[in-house]
Design a protein around this motif. Structure first.
Motif, PDB file in Angstrom:
ATOM      1  N   LEU A 235      16.066  32.332  29.592  1.00 13.51           N
ATOM      2  CA  LEU A 235      16.468  31.473  30.621  1.00 13.51           C
ATOM      3  C   LEU A 235      16.965  30.145  30.051  1.00 13.51           C
ATOM      4  O   LEU A 235      18.036  29.492  30.418  1.00 13.51           O
ATOM      5  N   MET A 236      16.507  29.608  28.947  1.00 14.40           N
ATOM      6  CA  MET A 236      16.739  28.623  28.213  1.00 14.40           C
ATOM      7  C   MET A 236      18.329  28.419  27.714  1.00 14.40           C
ATOM      8  O   MET A 236      18.909  27.429  27.783  1.00 14.40           O
ATOM      9  N   LEU A 237      18.619  29.484  27.433  1.00 13.22           N
ATOM     10  CA  LEU A 237      19.954  29.573  26.406  1.00 13.22           C
ATOM     11  C   LEU A 237      21.187  29.168  27.521  1.00 13.22           C
ATOM     12  O   LEU A 237      22.085  28.419  26.968  1.00 13.22           O
ATOM     13  N   PRO A 238      21.266  29.828  28.637  1.00  8.53           N
ATOM     14  CA  PRO A 238      22.440  29.637  29.573  1.00  8.53           C
ATOM     15  C   PRO A 238      22.211  28.005  30.205  1.00  8.53           C
ATOM     16  O   PRO A 238      23.443  27.331  30.244  1.00  8.53           O
ATOM     17  N   LEU A 239      21.100  27.684  30.064  1.00 12.54           N
ATOM     18  CA  LEU A 239      20.720  26.194  30.676  1.00 12.54           C
ATOM     19  C   LEU A 239      21.315  25.335  29.817  1.00 12.54           C
ATOM     20  O   LEU A 239      22.057  24.195  30.011  1.00 12.54           O
ATOM     21  N   MET A 240      21.048  25.643  28.346  1.00 14.74           N
ATOM     22  CA  MET A 240      21.478  24.794  27.250  1.00 14.74           C
ATOM     23  C   MET A 240      23.112  24.684  27.080  1.00 14.74           C
ATOM     24  O   MET A 240      23.590  23.615  26.918  1.00 14.74           O
ATOM     25  N   ARG A 241      23.724  25.968  27.363  1.00 15.64           N
ATOM     26  CA  ARG A 241      24.858  25.945  27.204  1.00 15.64           C
ATOM     27  C   ARG A 241      25.801  24.935  28.426  1.00 15.64           C
ATOM     28  O   ARG A 241      26.897  24.671  28.022  1.00 15.64           O
ATOM     29  N   LEU A 242      25.223  25.283  29.327  1.00 16.53           N
ATOM     30  CA  LEU A 242      25.796  24.822  30.604  1.00 16.53           C
ATOM     31  C   LEU A 242      25.778  23.200  30.327  1.00 16.53           C
ATOM     32  O   LEU A 242      26.639  22.573  30.914  1.00 16.53           O
ATOM     33  N   ALA A 243      24.671  22.746  30.114  1.00 15.93           N
ATOM     34  CA  ALA A 243      24.455  21.482  29.711  1.00 15.93           C
ATOM     35  C   ALA A 243      25.355  20.830  28.896  1.00 15.93           C
ATOM     36  O   ALA A 243      25.905  19.551  29.066  1.00 15.93           O
ATOM     37  N   GLU A 244      25.543  21.347  27.661  1.00 16.90           N
ATOM     38  CA  GLU A 244      26.650  21.031  26.850  1.00 16.90           C
ATOM     39  C   GLU A 244      27.855  20.976  27.255  1.00 16.90           C
ATOM     40  O   GLU A 244      28.876  20.252  26.988  1.00 16.90           O
ATOM     41  N   LYS A 245      28.279  22.157  27.866  1.00 15.13           N
ATOM     42  CA  LYS A 245      29.723  22.353  28.413  1.00 15.13           C
ATOM     43  C   LYS A 245      30.153  21.349  29.317  1.00 15.13           C
ATOM     44  O   LYS A 245      31.283  20.819  29.485  1.00 15.13           O
ATOM     45  N   ARG A 246      29.099  20.831  30.166  1.00 15.35           N
ATOM     46  CA  ARG A 246      29.365  20.128  31.352  1.00 15.35           C
ATOM     47  C   ARG A 246      29.088  18.675  31.171  1.00 15.35           C
ATOM     48  O   ARG A 246      29.271  17.812  31.979  1.00 15.35           O
ATOM     49  N   SER A 247      28.671  18.421  29.766  1.00 15.11           N
ATOM     50  CA  SER A 247      28.413  16.886  29.587  1.00 15.11           C
ATOM     51  C   SER A 247      27.155  16.343  30.273  1.00 15.11           C
ATOM     52  O   SER A 247      27.184  15.194  30.601  1.00 15.11           O
ATOM     53  N   LYS A 248      26.206  17.306  30.563  1.00 15.64           N
ATOM     54  CA  LYS A 248      25.267  16.918  31.477  1.00 15.64           C
ATOM     55  C   LYS A 248      23.946  16.950  30.565  1.00 15.64           C
ATOM     56  O   LYS A 248      22.806  17.205  31.045  1.00 15.64           O
ATOM     57  N   VAL A 249      23.825  16.568  29.144  1.00 20.30           N
ATOM     58  CA  VAL A 249      22.894  16.906  28.582  1.00 20.30           C
ATOM     59  C   VAL A 249      21.695  15.930  28.657  1.00 20.30           C
ATOM     60  O   VAL A 249      20.405  16.288  29.168  1.00 20.30           O
ATOM     61  N   PRO A 250      21.714  14.583  29.181  1.00 18.89           N
ATOM     62  CA  PRO A 250      20.612  13.749  29.384  1.00 18.89           C
ATOM     63  C   PRO A 250      20.144  14.184  30.929  1.00 18.89           C
ATOM     64  O   PRO A 250      18.900  13.945  30.998  1.00 18.89           O
ATOM     65  N   ALA A 251      21.059  14.702  31.726  1.00 17.49           N
ATOM     66  CA  ALA A 251      20.341  15.093  33.137  1.00 17.49           C
ATOM     67  C   ALA A 251      19.549  16.426  32.909  1.00 17.49           C
ATOM     68  O   ALA A 251      18.410  16.516  33.623  1.00 17.49           O
ATOM     69  N   ALA A 252      19.925  17.019  31.943  1.00 16.28           N
ATOM     70  CA  ALA A 252      19.227  18.296  31.700  1.00 16.28           C
ATOM     71  C   ALA A 252      17.804  17.990  31.140  1.00 16.28           C
ATOM     72  O   ALA A 252      16.930  18.659  31.414  1.00 16.28           O
ATOM     73  N   MET A 253      17.604  17.162  30.195  1.00 12.97           N
ATOM     74  CA  MET A 253      16.681  16.732  29.607  1.00 12.97           C
ATOM     75  C   MET A 253      15.695  16.096  30.502  1.00 12.97           C
ATOM     76  O   MET A 253      14.460  16.233  30.349  1.00 12.97           O
ATOM     77  N   ARG A 254      16.188  15.252  31.383  1.00  6.78           N
ATOM     78  CA  ARG A 254      15.453  14.582  32.532  1.00  6.78           C
ATOM     79  C   ARG A 254      14.611  15.705  33.487  1.00  6.78           C
ATOM     80  O   ARG A 254      13.566  15.791  33.861  1.00  6.78           O
ATOM     81  N   LEU A 255      15.488  16.647  33.620  1.00  9.05           N
ATOM     82  CA  LEU A 255      14.998  18.107  34.423  1.00  9.05           C
ATOM     83  C   LEU A 255      13.840  18.696  33.890  1.00  9.05           C
ATOM     84  O   LEU A 255      12.997  19.113  34.455  1.00  9.05           O
ATOM     85  N   ALA A 256      14.266  18.874  32.408  1.00  8.68           N
ATOM     86  CA  ALA A 256      13.107  19.621  31.665  1.00  8.68           C
ATOM     87  C   ALA A 256      11.868  18.679  31.607  1.00  8.68           C
ATOM     88  O   ALA A 256      10.638  19.424  31.600  1.00  8.68           O
ATOM     89  N   LEU A 257      11.917  17.287  31.549  1.00 13.18           N
ATOM     90  CA  LEU A 257      10.745  16.510  31.548  1.00 13.18           C
ATOM     91  C   LEU A 257       9.860  16.983  32.983  1.00 13.18           C
ATOM     92  O   LEU A 257       8.524  17.124  32.755  1.00 13.18           O
ATOM     93  N   LEU A 258      10.715  17.036  34.097  1.00 11.14           N
ATOM     94  CA  LEU A 258       9.772  17.604  35.307  1.00 11.14           C
ATOM     95  C   LEU A 258       9.147  18.788  34.971  1.00 11.14           C
ATOM     96  O   LEU A 258       8.030  18.857  35.588  1.00 11.14           O
TER      97      LEU A 258
END
Length: 390
Positions: free
Chosen positions: A256-279
């Protein structure tokens, strides 16, 4: 990526898997099998769990800087040799203090900074984020394999069998670096200039990212002091069968992590993805609470492992994007220092708290740590970090 980049990345990612596998395999079993060692207490076993992080934290920056001046490969070979020696010491001891000494010596083979810097040396700027994400993901792969193999191997030969296998993996890692990983041209390295490291430290996001990896590994080792005992007591799952739980959970989390990582990189949403992972990491603390039972423990652990793997992949990629090329080894040294310092603090602190107040007290402490982490990341930028020039 060109063939040289692919070859370098395959070799270094495999090296990370070998080395981190050896460190992670003791996580799910040390608090169970460590009671057989002379002089063991919950506090000392917690110290043994995180002890490697102390020497890692002390040596990552010096060896990272040394790799900037002497070259990456000599530092990596030296570190792997010391790591193998520490594994042998831990394999031969029957005392908890010998176990702690072996773990400290394992940590003295502090090559994470040099390895990440070598990966950056051997990849172009446009591919560096991908390379760091793959290396970060390889740590997740090692974690998946470790929590499955650790209980399985320990059920046959105890902790000694794990440490002997760890020594063998270190030697195989040396062979891998020698035969597979290219050596950067001398021109690919530049001596650090006065003020480079100061400029690095002046960047706010550098500190937010290294604080992130500190808290991430603090929570991981904190969780694994009470968790193996909790699985025996709450789920009635014998220690030799823990791999049957960890395996599906970790495999599912990684997939499950792999598509989430690719999506965050592709859409330039890495900081948002990291905050969501913190939750998502909150569920690791929830799993330890006395009120949580049965399948809810399993669900909480799955969410925690998903969040852990995602952050383990994204954090180093972000850091190397903003680190100047001429002090990249020092930057990755700072990152690795905080990573392993977190492991030391987490294991040591959790052992003391668990011995005094049980798993519920560790859960409360973990949730408090997440509050501090949230404050540290309050101003993490919501836009892509700039790519460093080399």
């Amino acid at each position: 990526m060109n063939p040289t980049e692919r070859r370098a990345l395959a070799g270094l990612a495999s090296l990370y898997v070998f080395r981190m596998l050896g460190l992670f395999m003791v996580l799910p079993v040390l608090s169970l099998y460590g009671t057989d060692y002379q002089g063991s207490t919950p506090a000392l076993l917690g110290l043994a769990l995180g002890a490697y992080g102390l020497s890692q934290a002390l040596l990552q920056i010096p060896l990272g800087v040394l790799s900037d001046r002497w070259g990456r490969k000599p530092v990596i070979f030296l570190g792997l040799a010391v790591f193998a020696l520490g594994s042998m010491v831990a394999a031969l001891t029957d005392s908890v203090f010998g176990l702690i000494a072996g773990r400290i010596l394992q940590g003295a083979g502090a090559i994470a900074a040099a390895t990440m810097a070598l990966a950056a040396d051997l990849t172009r700027d446009e591919n560096r984020g991908k390379a760091m994400a793959v290396i970060g993901a390889s740590i997740g792969v090692a974690f998946v394999l470790a929590v499955v193999l650790g209980p399985l191997i320990a059920s046959f030969g105890g902790l000694s069998a794990i440490f002997w296998l760890t020594a063998l993996l270190a030697l195989l890692g040396m062979l891998l670096v020698w035969r597979l990983v290219p050596t950067p041209q001398a021109s690919a390295r530049r001596a650090p200039r006065k003020g480079d490291f100061s400029r690095l430290l002046a960047q706010g996001d550098v500190w937010r990212l290294v604080c992130g990896v500190f808290f991430l590994h603090l929570l991981l080792t904190m969780l694994f002091v009470p968790l193996p005992i909790l699985l025996v007591d709450q789920l009635q799952l014998p220690s030799e069968q823990h791999w049957k739980l960890y395996g599906p959970l970790m495999l599912g989390a990684f997939v499950l992590m792999l598509p989430l990582m690719r999506l965050a990189e592709k859409r330039s949403k890495v900081p948002a993805a990291m905050r969501l992972a913190l939750l998502g990491l909150v569920f690791g603390g929830v799993a330890l609470m006395p009120e949580v039972h049965g399948g809810w423990i399993i669900l909480c652990l799955g969410l925690f492992f998903l969040a852990f793997n995602l952050l383990e992949a994204l954090l180093p990629a972000q850091l190397t994007r903003i680190a100047p090329a001429e002090c990249r080894g020092a930057a990755t040294g700072l990152y690795a220092t905080m990573q392993f310092l977190g492991a030391f603090v987490g294991g040591s602190l959790s052992g003391v708290v668990f011995g005094q107040g049980g798993a519920g007290a560790v859960a409360t402490l973990a949730l408090g740590v997440l509050v501090l982490w949230s404050l540290a990341w309050w101003q993490l930028r919501g836009k892509p970090l700039p790519v460093a020039s080399s």
